[in-house]
Design a protein around this motif. Structure first.
Motif, PDB file in Angstrom:
ATOM      1  N   ALA A 108      -4.043   6.582  -7.306  1.00  9.57           N
ATOM      2  CA  ALA A 108      -2.951   6.177  -6.408  1.00  9.57           C
ATOM      3  C   ALA A 108      -3.367   6.255  -4.945  1.00  9.57           C
ATOM      4  O   ALA A 108      -2.820   5.538  -4.106  1.00  9.57           O
ATOM      5  N   TRP A 109      -4.325   7.112  -4.611  1.00 10.98           N
ATOM      6  CA  TRP A 109      -4.849   7.198  -3.247  1.00 10.98           C
ATOM      7  C   TRP A 109      -6.135   6.385  -3.088  1.00 10.98           C
ATOM      8  O   TRP A 109      -6.371   5.783  -2.038  1.00 10.98           O
ATOM      9  N   SER A 110      -6.970   6.356  -4.105  1.00 12.36           N
ATOM     10  CA  SER A 110      -8.266   5.666  -4.018  1.00 12.36           C
ATOM     11  C   SER A 110      -8.116   4.157  -3.879  1.00 12.36           C
ATOM     12  O   SER A 110      -8.789   3.536  -3.048  1.00 12.36           O
ATOM     13  N   ILE A 111      -7.263   3.583  -4.689  1.00  7.87           N
ATOM     14  CA  ILE A 111      -7.119   2.123  -4.675  1.00  7.87           C
ATOM     15  C   ILE A 111      -6.623   1.617  -3.320  1.00  7.87           C
ATOM     16  O   ILE A 111      -7.240   0.715  -2.747  1.00  7.87           O
ATOM     17  N   PRO A 112      -5.552   2.182  -2.767  1.00  9.26           N
ATOM     18  CA  PRO A 112      -5.138   1.685  -1.444  1.00  9.26           C
ATOM     19  C   PRO A 112      -6.168   1.968  -0.356  1.00  9.26           C
ATOM     20  O   PRO A 112      -6.362   1.146   0.549  1.00  9.26           O
TER      21      PRO A 112
END
Length: 132
Positions: A108-112
């Motif tokens: 959820a943090w890596s992709i954005p």
């Protein structure tokens, strides 16, 4: 703190921050550095919100994006700096989340972050295979 982790992993990046030029060592309690880190977290959070709502990050016409790109080029930011920042951010969030951390939160943090970094790199004029 994420920024302290960055400076520990990539000490040469300290010279990229004008407010750290005359600072010896790695600052662990610097309000300007903490404010900078908060901006990065906020931008990543906002990117996550856009991805969820629109399926994409729409910053192409944003004056802030153009400014960020020009500063990153001027400071000599490299691909490794983006990698180190991501690692530091994820470690900081993981530490804050403690036992609530999961692979789902990591994504959820890596992709954005990856999408935001790609947007900044594109604005910097980087093309595939042509990154410093």
């Amino acid at each position: 703190m994420a920024m302290s982790r960055i400076l520990e992993k990539a000490p040469e990046s300290k010279d990229m921050f004008s407010f750290l030029k005359n600072f010896d060592g790695i600052p662990h309690q610097n309000s300007t550095l903490e404010a900078h880190a908060e901006k990065i977290f906020d931008m990543t959070r906002d990117a996550a919100i856009q991805l969820r709502a629109k399926g994409k990050i729409d910053l192409a016409n944003d004056v802030t994006l153009e400014y960020l790109a020009s500063v990153h080029v001027q400071k000599g930011v490299t691909e490794q700096h983006f990698v180190v920042l991501k690692e530091a951010m994820l470690k900081t969030i993981k530490k804050a989340m403690d036992d609530k951390w999961s692979e789902e939160l990591s994504c959820a943090w890596s992709i954005p972050y990856d999408q935001l970094a790609a947007t900044i790199k594109k604005a910097m004029g980087w093309e595939l295979g042509n990154q410093s």
